[in-house]
Design a protein around this motif. Structure first.
Motif, PDB file in Angstrom:
ATOM      1  N   ILE A  81       0.811  -1.221   0.000  1.00 26.16           N
ATOM      2  CA  ILE A  81       0.000   0.000   0.000  1.00 26.16           C
ATOM      3  C   ILE A  81       0.850   1.279   0.000  1.00 26.16           C
ATOM      4  O   ILE A  81       0.596   2.192  -0.792  1.00 26.16           O
ATOM      5  CB  ILE A  81      -0.989  -0.026   1.184  1.00 26.16           C
ATOM      6  CG1 ILE A  81      -2.107  -1.034   0.899  1.00 26.16           C
ATOM      7  CG2 ILE A  81      -1.593   1.358   1.433  1.00 26.16           C
ATOM      8  CD1 ILE A  81      -3.062  -1.259   2.052  1.00 26.16           C
ATOM      9  N   ALA A  85      -0.503   2.434  -3.633  1.00 23.92           N
ATOM     10  CA  ALA A  85      -1.893   2.867  -3.508  1.00 23.92           C
ATOM     11  C   ALA A  85      -2.116   4.288  -4.002  1.00 23.92           C
ATOM     12  O   ALA A  85      -3.143   4.580  -4.629  1.00 23.92           O
ATOM     13  CB  ALA A  85      -2.368   2.725  -2.061  1.00 23.92           C
ATOM     14  N   ALA A  86      -1.182   5.191  -3.722  1.00 25.42           N
ATOM     15  CA  ALA A  86      -1.384   6.593  -4.101  1.00 25.42           C
ATOM     16  C   ALA A  86      -1.552   6.739  -5.607  1.00 25.42           C
ATOM     17  O   ALA A  86      -2.369   7.543  -6.081  1.00 25.42           O
ATOM     18  CB  ALA A  86      -0.226   7.444  -3.605  1.00 25.42           C
ATOM     19  N   LEU A 106       1.320   4.513   6.150  1.00 29.10           N
ATOM     20  CA  LEU A 106       1.238   5.700   5.307  1.00 29.10           C
ATOM     21  C   LEU A 106       1.908   6.898   5.976  1.00 29.10           C
ATOM     22  O   LEU A 106       2.572   7.701   5.312  1.00 29.10           O
ATOM     23  CB  LEU A 106      -0.224   6.009   4.987  1.00 29.10           C
ATOM     24  CG  LEU A 106      -0.936   4.970   4.105  1.00 29.10           C
ATOM     25  CD1 LEU A 106      -2.423   5.278   4.016  1.00 29.10           C
ATOM     26  CD2 LEU A 106      -0.322   4.938   2.704  1.00 29.10           C
ATOM     27  N   GLN A 111       2.621   9.617   3.340  1.00 27.23           N
ATOM     28  CA  GLN A 111       1.540   9.535   2.354  1.00 27.23           C
ATOM     29  C   GLN A 111       0.152   9.558   2.988  1.00 27.23           C
ATOM     30  O   GLN A 111      -0.832   9.294   2.303  1.00 27.23           O
ATOM     31  CB  GLN A 111       1.683   8.258   1.519  1.00 27.23           C
ATOM     32  CG  GLN A 111       2.900   8.234   0.629  1.00 27.23           C
ATOM     33  CD  GLN A 111       2.891   7.045  -0.309  1.00 27.23           C
ATOM     34  OE1 GLN A 111       1.955   6.253  -0.333  1.00 27.23           O
ATOM     35  NE2 GLN A 111       3.948   6.904  -1.087  1.00 27.23           N
ATOM     36  N   ASP A 114      -2.289  11.486   1.115  1.00 27.59           N
ATOM     37  CA  ASP A 114      -2.464  11.145  -0.295  1.00 27.59           C
ATOM     38  C   ASP A 114      -3.376   9.942  -0.515  1.00 27.59           C
ATOM     39  O   ASP A 114      -3.843   9.725  -1.635  1.00 27.59           O
ATOM     40  CB  ASP A 114      -1.104  10.841  -0.938  1.00 27.59           C
ATOM     41  CG  ASP A 114      -0.145  12.016  -0.822  1.00 27.59           C
ATOM     42  OD1 ASP A 114      -0.619  13.165  -0.875  1.00 27.59           O
ATOM     43  OD2 ASP A 114       1.069  11.773  -0.665  1.00 27.59           O
ATOM     44  N   VAL A 115      -3.604   9.159   0.524  1.00 26.30           N
ATOM     45  CA  VAL A 115      -4.401   7.942   0.392  1.00 26.30           C
ATOM     46  C   VAL A 115      -5.561   8.008   1.375  1.00 26.30           C
ATOM     47  O   VAL A 115      -5.359   8.213   2.574  1.00 26.30           O
ATOM     48  CB  VAL A 115      -3.551   6.678   0.659  1.00 26.30           C
ATOM     49  CG1 VAL A 115      -4.412   5.427   0.536  1.00 26.30           C
ATOM     50  CG2 VAL A 115      -2.365   6.611  -0.306  1.00 26.30           C
TER      51      VAL A 115
END
Length: 549
Positions: A81, A85-86, A106, A111, A114-115
């Protein structure tokens, strides 16, 4: 490859391997993804630790991807992820504990903005286009293991995720046989299922049995530390060790950052509330050995894990000595035998006693043995079975078991197989690109890239660099430069380099400098011939041509 008026299943990882699980379901122009995992690199990928699925297929169709449903929090289901994922740009859905692990990942990678991560309550539902996804709690070796029941216009699919049967789980509340039979009574088109332990003739066993086994071991120790190494994600085993520590009057200590993290996330999700107070590593350093029960990372011989550092005597707080006990409360993963043996030999050299699951009942698997698989097929009664989460031999045996249980249609996929589940008979109707990516430092690149192919060659044969200098008239001048790295010549290196230089010079004089490509090739062939004669190996050979001004 856009799904029409049909129901498709497409694994991009986890079919033909244990790990890196990524599954797509397609219906009426839309896709959903179940899990986004990673695996660990083998010796064929030198310098690499993590391997990710190649999502090139679904990235090309990302406008049709509706979301990612996560079954549980093991690395082979959520580990990719932070890396992938992003770029997909779709929301993630997970139950509270799994969502907590994902958010930590994350945050570590910067991130978390971002997710998008949506928390779904236990037993909750997610509606995505033509799919309605309901979590069905099943026992596993991590909190909140879930199957996903997919309602589609073409029927129901029971995607098991990783699971086992446990009548006495220490954490969580898996659904009962009655509830699973009810799902089967409603009619199930297909079961997509875990194949990991299909060769095990016995059921996986209950965590409560492990508690009893560990309690017997620790109760019998009047002197010395007891270290229990286990998979960090196994929060249930942490609960077990807490109960054993309380019952034997020892302090529970966590050695390993990943164990601390799992405990923090589990507590935030409402688990491990009855865990006794933890003793810090600093306090454990000066505590009497017989008062300590230490949970440690390092079951697979990882060199930087807490157990390996204890074995080598480099752990800053825990110094093991004769009379201490180390218990391996985990399964040895194939391929890790040498690394595990190295740590165990270091422990033995310190006079530490070692007990594994071969000598005492100190571990149970989180995956179903044959009796559990047979029971599940009897309760769910699908029309189609698709074995996944296993090597090819596991999946083929799972297919035989499913047929023996009366399943009419069985399809064994490989990564990239496009399986039409409905309408008509289940069949492989196409193949999508499916490959592997590697995390090499801070760079993600294909596992079969020129970089990795070059590194394999370097690791196997070493490197020779030839430097040739030419004057203005394109005549070879001066000495030929030869650099060898990783070529097994040792004390005879000087003579070897001289032979290489002589062969390179002779080859260079046969070809005019104007034909640079042919000149380089002739020199490479000549030098490799020398290396082969000296060592029996073919080192990677590079040629540099330099001209004087």
């Amino acid at each position: 490859m856009s799904p029409g008026d049909e129901l498709l299943f497409l694994p991009l990882g986890g079919a033909g391997e244990i790990g890196m699980n990524v599954n797509l379901y397609g219906c009426r122009g839309k896709w959903i993804m179940l899990d986004l995992g990673m695996t660990f690199a083998g010796p064929d990928l030198p310098g690499v630790e993590l391997v990710l699925p190649d999502l090139g297929f679904i990235e090309e169709h990302r406008e049709d991807l509706l979301g990612i449903i996560l079954t549980h929090g093991h690395e082979d289901h959520i580990g990719a992820i932070p890396y992938l994922a992003a770029d997909l740009g779709v929301p993630l859905y997970a139950t509270p504990f799994t969502a907590g692990l994902i958010r930590r990942k994350l945050e570590d990678e910067g991130q978390h903005r971002d997710v998008e991560v949506h928390v779904v309550p236990l037993g909750g539902e997610v509606a995505l286009g033509p799919f309605r996804c309901r979590y069905v709690a099943l026992a596993h070796s991590i909190p909140e293991g879930n199957a996903v029941l997919l309602d589609t216009p073409f029927g129901r699919v029971f995607h098991t995720g990783d699971w086992k049967l446990d009548d006495k789980p220490l954490l969580g509340d898996p659904v009962s046989e009655t509830e699973l039979r009810t799902i089967g009574d409603s009619g199930v088109l297909a079961l997509i299922g875990d194949s990991t332990n299909v060769f095990n003739p016995q059921a996986s066993g209950s965590e409560s049995e492990v508690r009893a086994g560990l309690l017997r071991l620790v109760s019998g120790r009047r002197h010395g530390r007891v270290v229990v190494t286990t998979f960090a994600s196994n929060a249930t085993r942490i609960q077990t060790l807490g109960e054993v520590a309380r019952a034997t009057g020892r302090h529970l200590v966590l050695a390993g950052r990943s164990l601390e993290r799992i405990t923090e996330v589990a507590r935030a999700a409402g688990y491990l509330g009855s865990l006794p107070p933890l003793l810090s590593l600093d306090a454990a350093a000066t505590a009497r050995p017989e008062t300590l029960l230490i949970a440690s990372t390092g079951t697979q011989g990882e060199p930087q894990a807490a157990l390996a550092r204890m074995a080598e005597g480099t752990h800053p707080q825990i110094r093991l000595e004769a009379g201490d006990l180390v218990v391996y409360s985990a399964k040895q993963i194939p391929g890790n035998e040498i690394a595990i043996g190295r740590v165990q030999n270091a422990l033995a050299a310190r006079g530490v006693e070692i007990i594994t699951d071969r000598q005492a009942h100190v571990h149970v698997s989180g995956h179903p043995g044959r009796p559990e698989l047979e029971a599940m097929y009897g309760w769910i009664r699908p029309r189609i079975a698709v074995p996944v989460h296993g090597e090819r031999r596991h999946m083929e045996e799972h297919a035989r078991l499913a047929r023996a249980c009366g399943v009419p249609d069985v399809v064994v996929p490989t990564n990239g197989s496009v399986i039409r589940l409905a309408p008509h008979e289940a069949a492989i109707v196409g193949h999508a690109p499916a490959g592997r990516l590697v995390v090499d430092g801070d760079v993600i690149l294909p596992a079969d890239s020129a970089t990795m192919n070059m590194r394999r060659k370097l690791a196997w044969g070493g490197l020779i660099v030839i430097t040739l200098v030419f004057d203005r008239r394109a005549r070879l001048v001066g000495e030929v430069g030869v650099l060898a790295r990783g070529v097994p010549v040792e004390d005879e290196e000087r003579a070897f380099l001289a032979d290489c230089a002589e062969a390179a010079a002779a080859a260079a004089r046969k070809v005019p400098l104007a034909e640079r490509r042919r000149l380089e090739d002739e020199v490479k062939v000549a030098v490799r011939r020398v290396a082969r004669a000296w060592t029996g190996k073919k080192p990677l050979t590079e040629v540099q041509l330099m001209s004087l001004p």
